[in-house]
Design a protein around this motif. Structure first.
Motif, mmCIF file in Angstrom:
data_model
loop_
_atom_site.group_PDB
_atom_site.id
_atom_site.type_symbol
_atom_site.label_atom_id
_atom_site.label_comp_id
_atom_site.label_asym_id
_atom_site.label_seq_id
_atom_site.Cartn_x
_atom_site.Cartn_y
_atom_site.Cartn_z
ATOM 1 N N ALA A 1 29.840 -100.471 43.191
ATOM 2 C CA ALA A 1 30.614 -101.794 42.696
ATOM 3 C C ALA A 1 30.154 -102.285 41.434
ATOM 4 C CB ALA A 1 30.552 -102.543 43.857
ATOM 5 N N GLY A 2 30.701 -103.050 40.665
ATOM 6 C CA GLY A 2 30.257 -103.494 39.571
ATOM 7 C C GLY A 2 29.841 -102.746 38.468
ATOM 8 N N VAL A 3 29.989 -101.502 38.490
ATOM 9 C CA VAL A 3 29.469 -100.431 37.670
ATOM 10 C C VAL A 3 30.593 -99.822 36.688
ATOM 11 C CG1 VAL A 3 28.248 -98.085 37.316
ATOM 12 C CG2 VAL A 3 27.339 -99.730 39.035
ATOM 13 N N THR A 4 30.406 -99.808 35.546
ATOM 14 C CA THR A 4 31.526 -99.221 34.879
ATOM 15 C C THR A 4 30.951 -97.734 34.393
ATOM 16 O OG1 THR A 4 32.097 -101.359 33.692
ATOM 17 C CG2 THR A 4 32.725 -99.157 32.574
ATOM 18 N N LEU A 5 31.683 -96.780 34.552
ATOM 19 C CA LEU A 5 31.483 -95.398 34.340
ATOM 20 C C LEU A 5 31.950 -94.757 33.194
ATOM 21 C CD1 LEU A 5 30.534 -92.502 35.322
ATOM 22 C CD2 LEU A 5 32.576 -92.384 36.331
ATOM 23 N N ARG A 6 31.215 -94.338 32.143
ATOM 24 C CA ARG A 6 31.695 -93.850 30.873
ATOM 25 C C ARG A 6 31.368 -92.473 30.604
ATOM 26 N NH1 ARG A 6 33.803 -97.904 28.379
ATOM 27 N NH2 ARG A 6 32.818 -99.979 28.368
ATOM 28 N N ARG A 7 32.402 -91.491 30.660
ATOM 29 C CA ARG A 7 32.151 -89.872 30.586
ATOM 30 C C ARG A 7 32.228 -89.513 29.038
ATOM 31 N NH1 ARG A 7 31.736 -87.759 35.689
ATOM 32 N NH2 ARG A 7 32.895 -88.768 37.405
ATOM 33 N N GLY A 8 31.345 -88.888 28.812
ATOM 34 C CA GLY A 8 31.403 -88.394 27.314
ATOM 35 C C GLY A 8 30.746 -89.071 26.369
ATOM 36 N N ALA A 9 30.270 -88.545 25.231
ATOM 37 C CA ALA A 9 29.595 -89.431 24.178
ATOM 38 C C ALA A 9 30.154 -89.138 22.643
ATOM 39 C CB ALA A 9 28.210 -89.525 24.259
ATOM 40 N N PRO A 10 31.555 -89.448 22.529
ATOM 41 C CA PRO A 10 31.983 -88.593 21.089
ATOM 42 C C PRO A 10 31.699 -89.539 19.848
ATOM 43 C CG PRO A 10 33.624 -90.189 22.310
ATOM 44 C CD PRO A 10 32.331 -89.775 23.221
ATOM 45 N N ASP A 11 30.904 -90.772 20.413
ATOM 46 C CA ASP A 11 30.535 -91.500 18.884
ATOM 47 C C ASP A 11 28.709 -91.839 19.072
ATOM 48 O OD1 ASP A 11 30.134 -94.237 20.452
ATOM 49 O OD2 ASP A 11 31.751 -93.555 21.040
ATOM 50 N N ASP A 12 28.546 -92.294 17.987
ATOM 51 C CA ASP A 12 27.061 -92.306 17.467
ATOM 52 C C ASP A 12 26.768 -93.653 18.454
ATOM 53 O OD1 ASP A 12 24.617 -91.854 15.886
ATOM 54 O OD2 ASP A 12 25.018 -94.079 15.644
ATOM 55 N N ALA A 13 27.406 -94.603 18.839
ATOM 56 C CA ALA A 13 27.064 -95.790 19.436
ATOM 57 C C ALA A 13 26.881 -95.489 20.914
ATOM 58 C CB ALA A 13 28.185 -96.900 19.087
ATOM 59 N N THR A 14 27.642 -94.421 21.520
ATOM 60 C CA THR A 14 27.434 -94.283 22.887
ATOM 61 C C THR A 14 26.172 -93.063 22.992
ATOM 62 O OG1 THR A 14 29.623 -94.186 23.062
ATOM 63 C CG2 THR A 14 28.502 -92.961 24.875
ATOM 64 N N ARG A 15 25.898 -92.335 22.157
ATOM 65 C CA ARG A 15 24.734 -91.573 22.057
ATOM 66 C C ARG A 15 23.438 -92.192 21.637
ATOM 67 N NH1 ARG A 15 27.355 -86.865 17.996
ATOM 68 N NH2 ARG A 15 29.158 -86.736 19.130
ATOM 69 N N ARG A 16 23.490 -93.187 20.845
ATOM 70 C CA ARG A 16 22.255 -94.099 20.844
ATOM 71 C C ARG A 16 22.005 -94.798 22.112
ATOM 72 N NH1 ARG A 16 20.259 -94.722 15.791
ATOM 73 N NH2 ARG A 16 21.284 -93.706 14.247
ATOM 74 N N ALA A 17 23.002 -95.260 22.829
ATOM 75 C CA ALA A 17 22.895 -95.994 24.071
ATOM 76 C C ALA A 17 22.176 -95.343 25.110
ATOM 77 C CB ALA A 17 24.141 -96.608 24.465
ATOM 78 N N ALA A 18 22.437 -94.066 25.038
ATOM 79 C CA ALA A 18 22.028 -92.984 26.011
ATOM 80 C C ALA A 18 20.710 -92.785 25.669
ATOM 81 C CB ALA A 18 22.784 -91.762 26.372
ATOM 82 N N HIS A 19 20.461 -92.456 24.610
ATOM 83 C CA HIS A 19 18.998 -92.331 24.302
ATOM 84 C C HIS A 19 18.030 -93.531 24.478
ATOM 85 C CE1 HIS A 19 15.670 -91.824 21.321
ATOM 86 N NE2 HIS A 19 16.029 -90.703 21.327
ATOM 87 N N GLN A 20 18.472 -94.585 24.253
ATOM 88 C CA GLN A 20 17.660 -95.572 24.548
ATOM 89 C C GLN A 20 17.345 -96.005 25.858
ATOM 90 O OE1 GLN A 20 16.340 -97.742 22.162
ATOM 91 N NE2 GLN A 20 15.200 -99.171 23.903
ATOM 92 N N VAL A 21 18.447 -95.611 27.010
ATOM 93 C CA VAL A 21 18.187 -95.795 28.251
ATOM 94 C C VAL A 21 16.965 -94.776 28.447
ATOM 95 C CG1 VAL A 21 19.151 -95.161 30.457
ATOM 96 C CG2 VAL A 21 20.641 -96.296 28.922
ATOM 97 N N MET A 22 17.176 -93.385 28.230
ATOM 98 C CA MET A 22 15.914 -92.764 28.275
ATOM 99 C C MET A 22 14.593 -93.166 27.811
ATOM 100 S SD MET A 22 17.363 -88.700 27.582
ATOM 101 C CE MET A 22 17.940 -88.881 25.864
ATOM 102 N N ALA A 23 14.669 -93.614 26.708
ATOM 103 C CA ALA A 23 13.381 -94.149 26.053
ATOM 104 C C ALA A 23 12.823 -95.339 26.958
ATOM 105 C CB ALA A 23 13.612 -94.675 24.564
ATOM 106 N N GLU A 24 13.576 -96.219 27.344
ATOM 107 C CA GLU A 24 12.926 -97.285 28.133
ATOM 108 C C GLU A 24 12.576 -96.699 29.657
ATOM 109 O OE1 GLU A 24 15.407 -100.692 28.285
ATOM 110 O OE2 GLU A 24 16.108 -100.561 26.098
ATOM 111 N N ALA A 25 13.574 -95.832 30.170
ATOM 112 C CA ALA A 25 13.296 -95.365 31.571
ATOM 113 C C ALA A 25 12.097 -94.463 31.638
ATOM 114 C CB ALA A 25 14.557 -94.617 32.253
ATOM 115 N N PHE A 26 11.777 -93.662 30.773
ATOM 116 C CA PHE A 26 10.545 -92.884 30.648
ATOM 117 C C PHE A 26 9.281 -93.485 29.729
ATOM 118 C CE2 PHE A 26 14.118 -89.857 31.598
ATOM 119 C CZ PHE A 26 13.441 -89.520 32.857
ATOM 120 N N ALA A 27 9.397 -94.642 29.503
ATOM 121 C CA ALA A 27 8.336 -95.242 28.812
ATOM 122 C C ALA A 27 6.966 -95.228 29.440
ATOM 123 C CB ALA A 27 8.697 -96.856 28.507
#
Length: 331
Positions: A178-204
């Motif tokens: 509930a309350g979560v938006t699911l986005r499949r695929g990363a066809p653009d630079d903005a989505t890829r950067r967002a995913a990379h930022q999540v990794m960087a913060e999560a594994f800091a």
């Protein structure tokens, strides 16, 4: 070719008649056979697929001319080693059944790792007193490499578990939390950067698990024959990316299994079942594609209860790889 050993250690020499050269593109099948044969003797099955080895060797982190070594006895490949520079760490890989060949390869790779560590230490973004971690993965069943690693200053830093689940019956696709938006695929630079930022913060808080800088990370994915950007999934809360999953097909040809390469959830979003959802969703995706199961690797020292989560959703450990490490002071 000779190798300079670490201080206080006497370097072995290769047996007479053996030859050495860097890896070339056409060597991938022979390297896969060598590594597969070595792991099969220890585990009863090959730990390595052709796609897995090919993607590793084509990664921009590895420069074949300076960072790879193949040892031949005539036309037979008897040893292989690499020294890969991943952002702020160096990873070694050594395969050889002959102790003298394995020792020589480890010393040679170690010498190159010291040079790479010096390159990292000179970077302007590095703290002057920070060291560089050099890692070497060794199967728990291996009786040869641990002694060689220990003699060269390595100690066990953590253990990587290969875990898997077999889909005896097709798993149900889970409902999006509930309350979560699911986005499949990363066809653009903005989505890829967002995913990379999540990794960087999560594994800091796990320095050896922090992803490479964005451009390096993207380049490494672009070289993989078993990955495309449709295999990246992002979860958002209130429009903010808070979790990601990256899958690939490394084990489809060899084991008919999907593979979860990365799973990350920001600390602020933990406790909502997002990681469990991403796992169960991956299981459902793999089963729908006719896959027999799903595989992933997890660091046993992960500060989050990752191993317990994977056990909870039905995954089980199959292979244990100890990560031996040494620290090289910055230059």
């Amino acid at each position: 070719m000779t190798a300079t050993p670490p201080p206080g250690h006497s370097s072995p020499t290769l047996p007479a008649g053996l030859t050495v050269r860097p890896i070339e593109d056409g060597d991938i099948p022979a390297i896969t056979a060598l590594m597969g044969g070595y792991s099969s003797k220890l585990l009863g099955f090959s730990k390595f697929s052709l796609d897995d080895v090919a993607n590793y060797l084509r990664d921009p982190a590895l420069v074949p001319a300076s960072d790879t070594w193949l040892v031949f006895d005539g036309a037979e490949l008897v040893g292989c080693a690499t020294s890969s520079l991943y952002g702020s760490r160096v990873d070694l890989d050594v395969t050889a059944a002959d102790p003298a060949v394995a020792a020589w390869l480890l010393d040679t790779a170690n010498q190159r790792a010291d040079q790479q560590a010096a390159e990292i230490g000179r970077r302007k973004d590095r703290a002057p007193d920070s060291g560089v971690t050099v890692g070497l993965g060794i199967l728990r069943e291996d009786k040869l490499l641990p002694g060689l690693a220990e003699a060269r200053g390595f100690t066990v830093g953590t253990t990587i578990q290969r875990m898997e689940i077999r889909h005896v019956t097709p798993p149900e696709r889970p409902a999006v939390p509930a309350g979560v938006t699911l986005r499949r695929g990363a066809p653009d630079d903005a989505t890829r950067r967002a995913a990379h930022q999540v990794m960087a913060e999560a594994f800091a808080d796990q320095p050896t698990a922090v992803p490479r800088p964005y451009d390096d990370w993207v380049a490494s994915r672009e070289t993989r024959s078993t990955f495309d950007w449709s295999q990246l999934t992002l979860l958002e809360l209130d429009g903010r990316p808070v979790a990601m999953r990256e899958c690939n097909d490394n084990f489809v040809k060899s084991e008919n299994c999907g593979y979860v390469g990365r799973l990350a959830v920001l600390s602020e979003a933990r406790g909502r079942g997002l990681a469990a959802f991403l796992l169960r969703d991956a299981f459902a995706e793999d089963a729908a594609a006719g896959r027999a199961g799903t595989i992933l690797h997890v660091d046993s020292s992960n500060p989050t209860p990752a191993v317990q989560l994977y056990l909870h959703v039905g995954m089980r450990p199959k292979v244990m790889t100890d990560i031996w490490r040494r620290t090289v002071g910055a230059v």
